[in-house]
Scaffold this active site. Sequence first.
Site, PDB file in Angstrom:
ATOM      1  N   ASP A 129       0.858  -1.178   0.000  1.00  0.00           N
ATOM      2  CA  ASP A 129       0.000   0.000   0.000  1.00  0.00           C
ATOM      3  C   ASP A 129       0.896   1.231   0.000  1.00  0.00           C
ATOM      4  O   ASP A 129       2.094   1.153   0.248  1.00  0.00           O
ATOM      5  CB  ASP A 129      -0.929  -0.007   1.225  1.00  0.00           C
ATOM      6  CG  ASP A 129      -2.207   0.783   1.004  1.00  0.00           C
ATOM      7  OD1 ASP A 129      -2.260   1.580   0.056  1.00  0.00           O
ATOM      8  OD2 ASP A 129      -3.159   0.608   1.781  1.00  0.00           O
ATOM      9  N   GLU A 172     -10.069   6.990   5.364  1.00  0.00           N
ATOM     10  CA  GLU A 172      -8.973   6.428   6.167  1.00  0.00           C
ATOM     11  C   GLU A 172      -8.901   7.069   7.545  1.00  0.00           C
ATOM     12  O   GLU A 172      -9.920   7.333   8.180  1.00  0.00           O
ATOM     13  CB  GLU A 172      -7.661   6.512   5.379  1.00  0.00           C
ATOM     14  CG  GLU A 172      -7.724   5.725   4.070  1.00  0.00           C
ATOM     15  CD  GLU A 172      -6.400   5.585   3.361  1.00  0.00           C
ATOM     16  OE1 GLU A 172      -5.387   5.330   4.024  1.00  0.00           O
ATOM     17  OE2 GLU A 172      -6.380   5.718   2.130  1.00  0.00           O
TER      18      GLU A 172
END
Length: 831
Positions: A305, A506
């Site tokens: 990621d 997030e």
Amino acid sequence: MNSSCISSKAIEKEVESSGVWPGLVFEIQRNSVIELQITELIAEMTLAQKIAQMIQPEIGAITVEDMREYGFGSYLNGGGSFPYGNKYATASDWVALAETMYQASIDDSVDGSTIPTMWGTDAVHGHNNVIGATLFPHNIGLGASNNPELIEHIATITAREVKATGIDWVFAPTVAVATDARWGRTYESYSEDPAIVKAYAAAIVHGLQGYANKNFLTEGRVIATTKHFIGDGGTSGIDQGNNVDFEQQLFDIHAQGYVAGLAAGAQTVMASFNSWQGEKIHGSHYLLTQVLKRQMGFDGVVVGDWNGHGQLLGCSNDNCSKAVNAGLDIYMVPTKDWKPLFNNLVMQVESGEISIERINDAVSRILRVKLRAGLFEKPAPAMRKYAGKRELIGAESHRNLARQAVRESLVLLKNNGNLLPLAANKIVMVAGDGADNIAKQSGGWSLSWQGTGNSNADFPQATSIFSGINTQVAKAGGKAFLSESGRYAIKPDVAIVVFGEEPYAEGYGDLDNLEYQRGNKRDLALLQRLKAAGIPLVSVFISGRPLWVNAELNASDAFVAAWLPGSEGEGVAQVLFADAAGRSQYDFTGKLPFSWPNSPLQSKLNYRLNDPKTIVKGDSALFPLGFGLSYADLQELAELDEFVKLKDGYKSRLAVFDLGIIKPWKLELSSKSKSSSDKTQDEIRKPKAVKTKKIRFEDGQYALSISFNGSSKAEVSFKELFPRDLRAFDEQPSVLSISINVDVIPSDNVELSVRSDSAGKASVDITKQILNLENQGEQIVTVDLNCFKKLGVDFSDVTSPFMLSTKGELSMMITQIEWISQETIATVQCE
């Protein structure tokens, strides 16, 4: 070269298998022809060509010439990143970039390689980076529908729109099981029930990629990614936090989406930012190699990621052998760090720090996925079947499916007096800041990473909830009018108030507790004003998670959890209103995918809620998992308790430094001319005007020595990537406390500051409190946190809880920095 990264020999020492991870039976089996092609290609490739396959840069950080020179195996566009920086890029513009990058990748004039590249994107609720695309409800809403067949169809449509832009690879599905609703990514989770996530994982992979026996990765299909491996939903509400579950729990709860998604054929897995039992997943050889690749048998690609490798101890964004040795196959490195990372990896293989066998394994996996996807045989992106077909982007049939998904995602929590369905031939007022706000109803990951900065004009063909209501009412001969504030000249027959969370993504969505609009009850005030006027009231609540809304529920006659419905707000209206004969057009069928809290502190979810062994007295949900009314239900919701009481000692202490840096905070030093970050907490880097040193003790703990030399203004701070919700300290007397030992008193003013994401930095002068502490031993200086509040700091989004700066000389040692809720009077008072 970073000597603290593990060597190739280190990976040979393996932890004994726990036995909880099964070997999977995969739909996509090894093909001997493909395996022979892989062997032949590997034998022909140079080391530089192999490393290039393992580097994934972002479109904003590379040029076409970079692609020609290096031949990257893949590249990506991040959330809110567009071809040539143009937010309004058309399907043809996207294809043009895909074509240019593809041609550069197969041009062997510089790098000697003709291996085609592939483009990856976060299409997580439709092709959400593209103007005009169909945006489906976020995962939490789809979980409420409990309809895997619908999910597969949505994934098929998403793949079709993605292919219209020339892209090969989608970073979806997210198969996290959120176990704490404070987590900012809760809406990316289908449910707290692993069984729902498991069923959906297989469905969405089949929708994106097709089936092994008929249409696997043919035209109109894209490569799927199950993410984020593993345990990201179990970090106590902290994004990128630490999952401390036992291994059996990790499998039973957090692995079920991978069991189904990988078996269904998902070709890639994205490693997670989080840690498991203190070890970052990007560096976990046990989980990435021993579990995922060997025990479970996954033969596809593990992709990192966004610079996740740089978070490993001893690593940075541009230097990290530890990640590949742990089992990472592709480094997602979206910044300019890709070039030094490339060079460092080459050197680390040449030195033996990374074995060539590990490199060959990683590249073999990348080639296997490309060969299975037919990228060596398919025509160039511009020549593919769906390329540039803008009529596919937001096609009416796609929007029809999205409206169905919206209808099935709605959960009716309250319908006292059977107010719903509404007669459409009435005067209907639609109020609230979410009523005519497509960006708000779409949430994060919508044209931008956070879903912010967008207007209704950025969603062509989409319908706001008000627009949908207006259509329904006008069709029946009634009158609907929009009044965001809820003011009216003619009293309406009914009011529909659309309100809820602002978009986030997030860690920016992490919460301290689940009370909705704590401290600023403007939506509740609107509801209560309309209720006092005697207007029948329907609340449509937009949110990425269940929240404590007892007061809002009490003020409403009917209450609908609409989650984040996406671009098709009309789907909400279709369920709220009856037809001309007074019958419902569509019933409520959605059921809660997450239990609904009965207090602001009931954030920890438990899919075994009905198991007596897991129930804590007084901890039952207000509405349990699976709850949802239909029009046939005559259930009345009684008045709910609106009193908020935080538990004794709740958030009474937030440690920032306590004989060592406390996670998630990271030390940062800066001067007027230079700044640096201690990203690994292993080595503190020092700008010219300020120096720091760890004074270590025998038990491994340490104090922090700080010396300002007066050459320029300098600052020492503790920061975090994502803002933290610290509103609990706003509800009782609280101080910022520092334990210090002053060696050299300040020669200029000293400022102590706190920074919030929305309001910036607020500073208090603490010079007087330090001047008389020279050589007095350890002393405590406290500042009333109310000082910072008065200066505008928003405690809901604190990015730095401690910042110390001066232009003069100052030498001191710090042993502790903390926020404390206490009744004592602070040393520093506010004027």
